[in-house]
Design a protein around this motif. Structure first.
Motif, PDB file in Angstrom:
ATOM      1  N   ASN A  58       8.353  21.797  50.018  1.00  0.00           N
ATOM      2  CA  ASN A  58       7.336  22.708  50.524  1.00  0.00           C
ATOM      3  C   ASN A  58       7.690  23.300  51.883  1.00  0.00           C
ATOM      4  O   ASN A  58       7.577  24.509  52.080  1.00  0.00           O
ATOM      5  CB  ASN A  58       5.986  21.987  50.574  1.00  0.00           C
ATOM      6  CG  ASN A  58       4.900  22.898  51.069  1.00  0.00           C
ATOM      7  OD1 ASN A  58       4.574  22.892  52.252  1.00  0.00           O
ATOM      8  ND2 ASN A  58       4.362  23.707  50.173  1.00  0.00           N
ATOM      9  N   GLN A  59       8.088  22.482  52.831  1.00  0.00           N
ATOM     10  CA  GLN A  59       8.406  22.997  54.166  1.00  0.00           C
ATOM     11  C   GLN A  59       9.601  23.937  54.128  1.00  0.00           C
ATOM     12  O   GLN A  59       9.644  24.934  54.848  1.00  0.00           O
ATOM     13  CB  GLN A  59       8.649  21.847  55.148  1.00  0.00           C
ATOM     14  CG  GLN A  59       7.405  21.048  55.450  1.00  0.00           C
ATOM     15  CD  GLN A  59       6.287  21.908  56.037  1.00  0.00           C
ATOM     16  OE1 GLN A  59       6.510  22.724  56.930  1.00  0.00           O
ATOM     17  NE2 GLN A  59       5.082  21.743  55.529  1.00  0.00           N
ATOM     18  N   GLN A  60      10.582  23.636  53.265  1.00  0.00           N
ATOM     19  CA  GLN A  60      11.735  24.513  53.103  1.00  0.00           C
ATOM     20  C   GLN A  60      11.308  25.867  52.533  1.00  0.00           C
ATOM     21  O   GLN A  60      11.814  26.908  52.933  1.00  0.00           O
ATOM     22  CB  GLN A  60      12.778  23.850  52.196  1.00  0.00           C
ATOM     23  CG  GLN A  60      14.042  24.648  52.005  1.00  0.00           C
ATOM     24  CD  GLN A  60      14.980  24.564  53.188  1.00  0.00           C
ATOM     25  OE1 GLN A  60      14.827  23.706  54.044  1.00  0.00           O
ATOM     26  NE2 GLN A  60      15.937  25.451  53.237  1.00  0.00           N
ATOM     27  N   GLY A  62       8.555  27.330  53.069  1.00  0.00           N
ATOM     28  CA  GLY A  62       7.993  28.063  54.202  1.00  0.00           C
ATOM     29  C   GLY A  62       9.069  28.687  55.068  1.00  0.00           C
ATOM     30  O   GLY A  62       8.948  29.843  55.495  1.00  0.00           O
ATOM     31  N   ARG A  63      10.143  27.942  55.320  1.00  0.00           N
ATOM     32  CA  ARG A  63      11.241  28.487  56.123  1.00  0.00           C
ATOM     33  C   ARG A  63      11.934  29.639  55.387  1.00  0.00           C
ATOM     34  O   ARG A  63      12.327  30.636  55.998  1.00  0.00           O
ATOM     35  CB  ARG A  63      12.243  27.383  56.478  1.00  0.00           C
ATOM     36  CG  ARG A  63      11.709  26.417  57.529  1.00  0.00           C
ATOM     37  CD  ARG A  63      12.775  25.496  58.068  1.00  0.00           C
ATOM     38  NE  ARG A  63      13.280  24.562  57.076  1.00  0.00           N
ATOM     39  CZ  ARG A  63      12.737  23.392  56.752  1.00  0.00           C
ATOM     40  NH1 ARG A  63      11.617  23.009  57.351  1.00  0.00           N
ATOM     41  NH2 ARG A  63      13.279  22.608  55.853  1.00  0.00           N
ATOM     42  N   ARG A  91       6.361  31.926  49.949  1.00  0.00           N
ATOM     43  CA  ARG A  91       5.140  31.810  50.766  1.00  0.00           C
ATOM     44  C   ARG A  91       3.982  31.243  49.944  1.00  0.00           C
ATOM     45  O   ARG A  91       3.219  30.396  50.418  1.00  0.00           O
ATOM     46  CB  ARG A  91       4.764  33.187  51.340  1.00  0.00           C
ATOM     47  CG  ARG A  91       3.611  33.151  52.320  1.00  0.00           C
ATOM     48  CD  ARG A  91       3.348  34.536  52.929  1.00  0.00           C
ATOM     49  NE  ARG A  91       4.543  35.101  53.540  1.00  0.00           N
ATOM     50  CZ  ARG A  91       5.297  36.064  53.004  1.00  0.00           C
ATOM     51  NH1 ARG A  91       4.967  36.609  51.843  1.00  0.00           N
ATOM     52  NH2 ARG A  91       6.371  36.518  53.626  1.00  0.00           N
ATOM     53  N   HIS A  94       4.499  27.572  49.495  1.00  0.00           N
ATOM     54  CA  HIS A  94       4.239  26.891  50.765  1.00  0.00           C
ATOM     55  C   HIS A  94       2.744  26.796  51.050  1.00  0.00           C
ATOM     56  O   HIS A  94       2.237  25.728  51.397  1.00  0.00           O
ATOM     57  CB  HIS A  94       4.960  27.629  51.895  1.00  0.00           C
ATOM     58  CG  HIS A  94       4.745  27.009  53.225  1.00  0.00           C
ATOM     59  ND1 HIS A  94       5.254  25.782  53.561  1.00  0.00           N
ATOM     60  CD2 HIS A  94       4.055  27.445  54.300  1.00  0.00           C
ATOM     61  CE1 HIS A  94       4.890  25.482  54.798  1.00  0.00           C
ATOM     62  NE2 HIS A  94       4.152  26.486  55.262  1.00  0.00           N
ATOM     63  N   GLY A  97       0.912  24.234  49.183  1.00  0.00           N
ATOM     64  CA  GLY A  97       1.288  22.851  49.486  1.00  0.00           C
ATOM     65  C   GLY A  97       2.103  22.226  48.360  1.00  0.00           C
ATOM     66  O   GLY A  97       2.125  21.014  48.213  1.00  0.00           O
TER      67      GLY A  97
END
Length: 103
Positions: A58-60, A62-63, A91, A94, A97
């Motif tokens: 998930n965080q990746q 977003g990046r 997006r 992300h 979640g």
């Protein structure tokens, strides 16, 4: 054959995709303009030696969305729509979640 991914179309649960060859060409175009940090975020999408499905944490995701959004205005008119399309899908994953599934 090609890659498909979920969370397509800016938050609508769905699927998007492109051929392996087209995706590789897209990666080559991105690699020409992406800085080191952006490419570090994006490389998970292009450093695939098989067509096996994979999940982007998930965080990746977003990046990746941030990097592609920043790069989109610098892409050629032929590649800019795909850049925005994949950024929107990243997006959406992300924001949900969720992991971002590619298969």
């Amino acid at each position: 054959m090609g890659w498909i991914w979920d969370h397509d179309r800016a938050g609508y649960d769905g699927w998007g995709g492109h051929s392996y060859t087209s995706h590789a060409e897209f990666g080559n175009e991105l690699s020409r303009i992406a800085g080191r940090q952006d490419w570090a975020a994006l490389s998970i999408l292009f450093d695939r030696h098989t067509g096996d499905p994979f999940d982007v944490p998930n965080q990746q995701a977003g990046r990746i969305a941030e990097a592609l959004t920043a790069l989109a205005p610098h892409m050629t008119p032929a590649w800019a729509p795909r850049t925005r399309e994949i950024a929107a899908a990243a997006r959406a994953a992300h924001r949900a979640g969720a992991v971002w599934h590619w298969g």
